[in-house]
Design a protein around this motif. Structure first.
Motif, mmCIF file in Angstrom:
data_model
loop_
_atom_site.group_PDB
_atom_site.id
_atom_site.type_symbol
_atom_site.label_atom_id
_atom_site.label_comp_id
_atom_site.label_asym_id
_atom_site.label_seq_id
_atom_site.Cartn_x
_atom_site.Cartn_y
_atom_site.Cartn_z
ATOM 1 N N ARG A 4 0.825 -1.221 0.000
ATOM 2 C CA ARG A 4 0.000 0.000 0.000
ATOM 3 C C ARG A 4 0.853 1.263 0.000
ATOM 4 N N ASP A 5 1.913 1.277 0.837
ATOM 5 C CA ASP A 5 2.787 2.454 0.928
ATOM 6 C C ASP A 5 3.446 2.752 -0.419
ATOM 7 N N HIS A 6 4.013 1.717 -1.035
ATOM 8 C CA HIS A 6 4.678 1.907 -2.334
ATOM 9 C C HIS A 6 3.654 2.236 -3.419
ATOM 10 N N HIS A 7 2.502 1.600 -3.343
ATOM 11 C CA HIS A 7 1.424 1.841 -4.301
ATOM 12 C C HIS A 7 1.017 3.319 -4.262
ATOM 13 N N ALA A 8 0.923 3.876 -3.052
ATOM 14 C CA ALA A 8 0.546 5.289 -2.911
ATOM 15 C C ALA A 8 1.559 6.199 -3.620
ATOM 16 N N GLU A 9 2.847 5.850 -3.531
ATOM 17 C CA GLU A 9 3.897 6.626 -4.218
ATOM 18 C C GLU A 9 3.706 6.560 -5.731
ATOM 19 N N VAL A 10 3.453 5.352 -6.229
ATOM 20 C CA VAL A 10 3.268 5.152 -7.670
ATOM 21 C C VAL A 10 2.042 5.928 -8.150
ATOM 22 N N ILE A 11 0.959 5.862 -7.378
ATOM 23 C CA ILE A 11 -0.268 6.579 -7.738
ATOM 24 C C ILE A 11 -0.007 8.083 -7.809
ATOM 25 N N ARG A 12 0.725 8.602 -6.817
ATOM 26 C CA ARG A 12 1.044 10.044 -6.828
ATOM 27 C C ARG A 12 1.791 10.423 -8.094
ATOM 28 N N ALA A 13 2.763 9.599 -8.478
ATOM 29 C CA ALA A 13 3.556 9.894 -9.678
ATOM 30 C C ALA A 13 2.705 9.799 -10.944
ATOM 31 N N LEU A 14 1.854 8.784 -11.026
ATOM 32 C CA LEU A 14 0.988 8.627 -12.202
ATOM 33 C C LEU A 14 0.021 9.804 -12.322
ATOM 34 N N ARG A 15 -0.576 10.191 -11.186
ATOM 35 C CA ARG A 15 -1.497 11.333 -11.184
ATOM 36 C C ARG A 15 -0.788 12.608 -11.643
ATOM 37 N N ALA A 16 0.404 12.830 -11.076
ATOM 38 C CA ALA A 16 1.146 14.056 -11.391
ATOM 39 C C ALA A 16 1.462 14.133 -12.878
ATOM 40 N N ARG A 17 1.780 12.975 -13.468
ATOM 41 C CA ARG A 17 2.199 12.991 -14.861
ATOM 42 C C ARG A 17 1.031 12.996 -15.847
ATOM 43 N N TYR A 18 -0.038 12.280 -15.522
ATOM 44 C CA TYR A 18 -1.098 12.079 -16.517
ATOM 45 C C TYR A 18 -2.458 12.666 -16.165
ATOM 46 N N LEU A 19 -2.716 12.958 -14.902
ATOM 47 C CA LEU A 19 -4.074 13.358 -14.540
ATOM 48 C C LEU A 19 -4.151 14.746 -13.924
ATOM 49 N N GLN A 20 -3.105 15.558 -14.076
ATOM 50 C CA GLN A 20 -3.088 16.876 -13.450
ATOM 51 C C GLN A 20 -4.142 17.819 -14.014
ATOM 52 N N ASP A 21 -4.101 18.041 -15.326
ATOM 53 C CA ASP A 21 -5.053 18.970 -15.933
ATOM 54 C C ASP A 21 -6.373 18.241 -16.131
#
Length: 132
Positions: A105-122
């Motif tokens: 879960r901890d590592h997954h949260a990091e990956v999710i943050r990175a994916l969101r930042a790169r692809y889901l910001q706008d």
């Protein structure tokens, strides 16, 4: 802090999926990332529920699904962690499953943050049309 771009996600894996993009259609990579966010959260809930019920079959299935979908996202270190979970559950070793799921879960949260930042910001230009 380690740089996530190099250590956690192989962005080229996701960018290769752009070959599936059809002209005039919503961004295929953004859609895949959004689907992963939803599905992986659901699979993590399944792990917790299965652990509470002592349901080994569901633990194995959920860990297996997390492994393959996470690998598709290019998050190999996280997919390897899911593979370890799967192997443990297949062997019936669930005594430390709560701790292992917590680490995932901890590592997954990091990956999710990175994916969101790169692809889901706008905001998605197709959000008014897309069915959730």
């Amino acid at each position: 802090a380690r740089t996530m771009d190099r250590t956690v996600i192989d962005w080229s894996r996701l960018e290769q999926l752009r070959a599936l993009q059809k002209p005039g259609r919503p961004d295929v990579v953004r859609q895949l990332v959004h689907t992963y966010l939803t599905n992986s959260a659901s699979l993590l809930d399944s792990l917790d529920e299965a652990l509470a019920r002592d349901d080994h079959q569901v633990l194995v299935r959920a860990a297996h699904s997390l492994k393959s979908t996470t690998a598709t996202m290019g998050a190999e270190p996280l997919a390897a962690l899911a593979a370890e979970l799967e192997q443990h559950f297949r062997a019936g070793r669930i005594e430390d499953a709560g701790t292992r799921i917590g680490q995932f879960r901890d590592h997954h949260a990091e990956v999710i943050r990175a994916l969101r930042a790169r692809y889901l910001q706008d905001p998605a230009p197709d959000s008014s049309r897309s069915a959730d």
